[in-house]
Write a protein that holds these residues in place. Structure first.
Motif, PDB file in Angstrom:
ATOM      1  N   ASP A 185      58.948 -36.185  61.217  1.00 36.63           N
ATOM      2  CA  ASP A 185      59.258 -35.622  62.770  1.00 36.63           C
ATOM      3  C   ASP A 185      57.915 -35.539  63.284  1.00 36.63           C
ATOM      4  OD1 ASP A 185      58.492 -33.113  61.852  1.00 36.63           O
ATOM      5  OD2 ASP A 185      60.445 -32.275  62.217  1.00 36.63           O
ATOM      6  N   GLY A 186      56.920 -35.124  62.501  1.00 35.89           N
ATOM      7  CA  GLY A 186      55.481 -34.845  63.178  1.00 35.89           C
ATOM      8  C   GLY A 186      55.315 -33.390  63.538  1.00 35.89           C
ATOM      9  N   HIS A 187      56.389 -32.515  63.243  1.00 38.49           N
ATOM     10  CA  HIS A 187      56.151 -31.178  63.711  1.00 38.49           C
ATOM     11  C   HIS A 187      55.552 -30.170  62.485  1.00 38.49           C
ATOM     12  CE1 HIS A 187      58.278 -31.784  67.343  1.00 38.49           C
ATOM     13  NE2 HIS A 187      59.360 -32.371  66.918  1.00 38.49           N
ATOM     14  N   GLY A 188      55.748 -30.618  61.263  1.00 38.41           N
ATOM     15  CA  GLY A 188      55.277 -29.734  60.291  1.00 38.41           C
ATOM     16  C   GLY A 188      53.886 -30.425  59.296  1.00 38.41           C
ATOM     17  N   LYS A 189      52.779 -29.868  59.175  1.00 34.53           N
ATOM     18  CA  LYS A 189      51.753 -30.449  58.461  1.00 34.53           C
ATOM     19  C   LYS A 189      51.137 -29.474  57.563  1.00 34.53           C
ATOM     20  CE  LYS A 189      50.347 -32.899  62.699  1.00 34.53           C
ATOM     21  NZ  LYS A 189      49.215 -33.209  63.551  1.00 34.53           N
ATOM     22  N   LEU A 190      50.559 -30.192  56.468  1.00 36.84           N
ATOM     23  CA  LEU A 190      49.777 -29.485  55.305  1.00 36.84           C
ATOM     24  C   LEU A 190      48.413 -30.256  55.182  1.00 36.84           C
ATOM     25  CD1 LEU A 190      52.496 -29.375  52.328  1.00 36.84           C
ATOM     26  CD2 LEU A 190      51.814 -27.697  53.700  1.00 36.84           C
ATOM     27  N   GLU A 191      47.556 -29.236  55.307  1.00 36.68           N
ATOM     28  CA  GLU A 191      46.195 -29.630  54.904  1.00 36.68           C
ATOM     29  C   GLU A 191      46.033 -29.623  53.610  1.00 36.68           C
ATOM     30  OE1 GLU A 191      41.862 -28.064  55.943  1.00 36.68           O
ATOM     31  OE2 GLU A 191      42.723 -29.021  57.836  1.00 36.68           O
ATOM     32  N   LEU A 192      45.805 -30.428  52.782  1.00 35.63           N
ATOM     33  CA  LEU A 192      45.387 -30.470  51.484  1.00 35.63           C
ATOM     34  C   LEU A 192      43.879 -30.496  51.131  1.00 35.63           C
ATOM     35  CD1 LEU A 192      48.171 -32.651  50.078  1.00 35.63           C
ATOM     36  CD2 LEU A 192      48.321 -30.184  50.129  1.00 35.63           C
ATOM     37  N   THR A 203      54.391 -12.389  44.343  1.00 34.88           N
ATOM     38  CA  THR A 203      53.005 -12.012  44.617  1.00 34.88           C
ATOM     39  C   THR A 203      52.518 -11.998  46.100  1.00 34.88           C
ATOM     40  OG1 THR A 203      52.302 -13.346  42.647  1.00 34.88           O
ATOM     41  CG2 THR A 203      50.531 -12.944  43.959  1.00 34.88           C
ATOM     42  N   LEU A 204      51.887 -10.684  46.318  1.00 37.27           N
ATOM     43  CA  LEU A 204      51.321 -10.703  47.858  1.00 37.27           C
ATOM     44  C   LEU A 204      50.562 -11.776  48.110  1.00 37.27           C
ATOM     45  CD1 LEU A 204      50.074  -7.063  47.418  1.00 37.27           C
ATOM     46  CD2 LEU A 204      52.212  -7.698  48.546  1.00 37.27           C
ATOM     47  N   GLY A 205      50.465 -12.164  49.447  1.00 37.30           N
ATOM     48  CA  GLY A 205      49.832 -13.076  50.128  1.00 37.30           C
ATOM     49  C   GLY A 205      50.541 -14.468  50.114  1.00 37.30           C
ATOM     50  N   MET A 206      49.936 -15.488  50.913  1.00 40.03           N
ATOM     51  CA  MET A 206      50.979 -16.582  51.151  1.00 40.03           C
ATOM     52  C   MET A 206      50.694 -17.576  50.019  1.00 40.03           C
ATOM     53  SD  MET A 206      51.318 -20.190  53.096  1.00 40.03           S
ATOM     54  CE  MET A 206      50.043 -20.467  52.219  1.00 40.03           C
ATOM     55  N   HIS A 207      52.129 -17.861  49.616  1.00 40.88           N
ATOM     56  CA  HIS A 207      52.080 -18.784  48.428  1.00 40.88           C
ATOM     57  C   HIS A 207      53.109 -19.710  48.296  1.00 40.88           C
ATOM     58  CE1 HIS A 207      55.394 -16.528  46.437  1.00 40.88           C
ATOM     59  NE2 HIS A 207      54.828 -15.678  47.342  1.00 40.88           N
ATOM     60  N   ARG A 208      53.927 -19.776  49.365  1.00 40.29           N
ATOM     61  CA  ARG A 208      55.166 -20.678  49.361  1.00 40.29           C
ATOM     62  C   ARG A 208      55.421 -21.461  50.461  1.00 40.29           C
ATOM     63  NH1 ARG A 208      59.567 -20.558  52.038  1.00 40.29           N
ATOM     64  NH2 ARG A 208      60.027 -18.285  52.369  1.00 40.29           N
ATOM     65  N   VAL A 209      55.796 -22.689  50.530  1.00 38.64           N
ATOM     66  CA  VAL A 209      55.982 -23.558  51.680  1.00 38.64           C
ATOM     67  C   VAL A 209      57.582 -24.100  51.360  1.00 38.64           C
ATOM     68  CG1 VAL A 209      55.485 -25.500  52.846  1.00 38.64           C
ATOM     69  CG2 VAL A 209      53.850 -24.127  51.803  1.00 38.64           C
ATOM     70  N   MET A 210      58.528 -24.008  52.403  1.00 41.47           N
ATOM     71  CA  MET A 210      59.889 -24.288  52.449  1.00 41.47           C
ATOM     72  C   MET A 210      59.977 -25.597  53.123  1.00 41.47           C
ATOM     73  SD  MET A 210      63.408 -22.091  53.256  1.00 41.47           S
ATOM     74  CE  MET A 210      63.554 -21.474  51.714  1.00 41.47           C
ATOM     75  N   PHE A 211      60.812 -26.523  52.636  1.00 40.40           N
ATOM     76  CA  PHE A 211      61.248 -27.629  53.339  1.00 40.40           C
ATOM     77  C   PHE A 211      62.675 -27.714  53.267  1.00 40.40           C
ATOM     78  CE2 PHE A 211      57.001 -28.334  51.637  1.00 40.40           C
ATOM     79  CZ  PHE A 211      56.368 -29.219  52.742  1.00 40.40           C
ATOM     80  N   ALA A 212      63.173 -28.428  54.501  1.00 46.06           N
ATOM     81  CA  ALA A 212      64.783 -28.637  54.298  1.00 46.06           C
ATOM     82  C   ALA A 212      64.804 -30.283  53.762  1.00 46.06           C
ATOM     83  CB  ALA A 212      65.199 -28.185  56.178  1.00 46.06           C
ATOM     84  N   VAL A 213      65.778 -30.274  53.074  1.00 44.13           N
ATOM     85  CA  VAL A 213      65.813 -31.568  52.501  1.00 44.13           C
ATOM     86  C   VAL A 213      67.399 -32.003  52.516  1.00 44.13           C
ATOM     87  CG1 VAL A 213      64.059 -31.351  50.903  1.00 44.13           C
ATOM     88  CG2 VAL A 213      66.289 -30.882  50.164  1.00 44.13           C
TER      89      VAL A 213
END
Length: 146
Positions: free
Chosen positions: A61-68, A88-98
């Motif tokens: 849909d062009g709205h979500g992006k990841l820079e690897l 664990t403290l800090g950012m470590h998870r990305v959620m996707f609707a499937v």
């Protein structure tokens, strides 16, 4: 002045091609690839001698992006735990609707993904699970069922 949008989430990976294949299997597409190095990269990142390859992935849909990003110099640093637990403290998870959580898990297993727990159902609304992908990335998957 207002915030315009959240542009992307950046994730450092060990193997860029494997991470691209993983997120492509999930249903994202490559928006572009580039090599980052030189004074601009050093200034923006705050490191000296940066040389990295990046791939920008986007949802259909062009709205979500990841820079690897795969760092060749300076080498990526491990914080001591390659597979930190979900609390664990800090950012470590990305959620996707499937659309189909079971099918998605099966497809991602062929790219090394391993469930952390099991698929759980929240009332008659969602089925959810956490799994670990390339470079220890934790993904959460959500399938709306009601």
């Amino acid at each position: 002045m207002t915030l315009q949008r959240m542009d992307n989430v950046g994730i450092v990976v060990e193997d860029l091609d494997a991470a691209v294949a993983f997120f492509t299997e999930l249903g994202m597409e490559v928006e572009g690839r580039a090599q980052m190095e030189g004074l601009f990269a050093d200034q923006a990142v705050g490191l000296d001698g940066v040389r990295s390859d990046i791939a920008m992935m986007r949802t259909l849909d062009g709205h979500g992006k990841l820079e690897l990003a795969q760092y060749h110099a300076p080498a990526a640093i491990r914080d001591g735990s390659h597979n930190p637990p979900p609390n664990t403290l800090g950012m470590h998870r990305v959620m996707f609707a499937v659309d189909d959580i079971d099918d998605t898990i099966a497809r991602l297993r062929s790219h090394g993904a391993e469930p952390i727990g099991e698929v759980a159902q929240y009332k008659d609304i969602y089925r959810l699970c956490y799994l670990r992908g390339p470079s220890g990335i934790i993904l959460a998957l959500a399938e709306q069922i009601g």
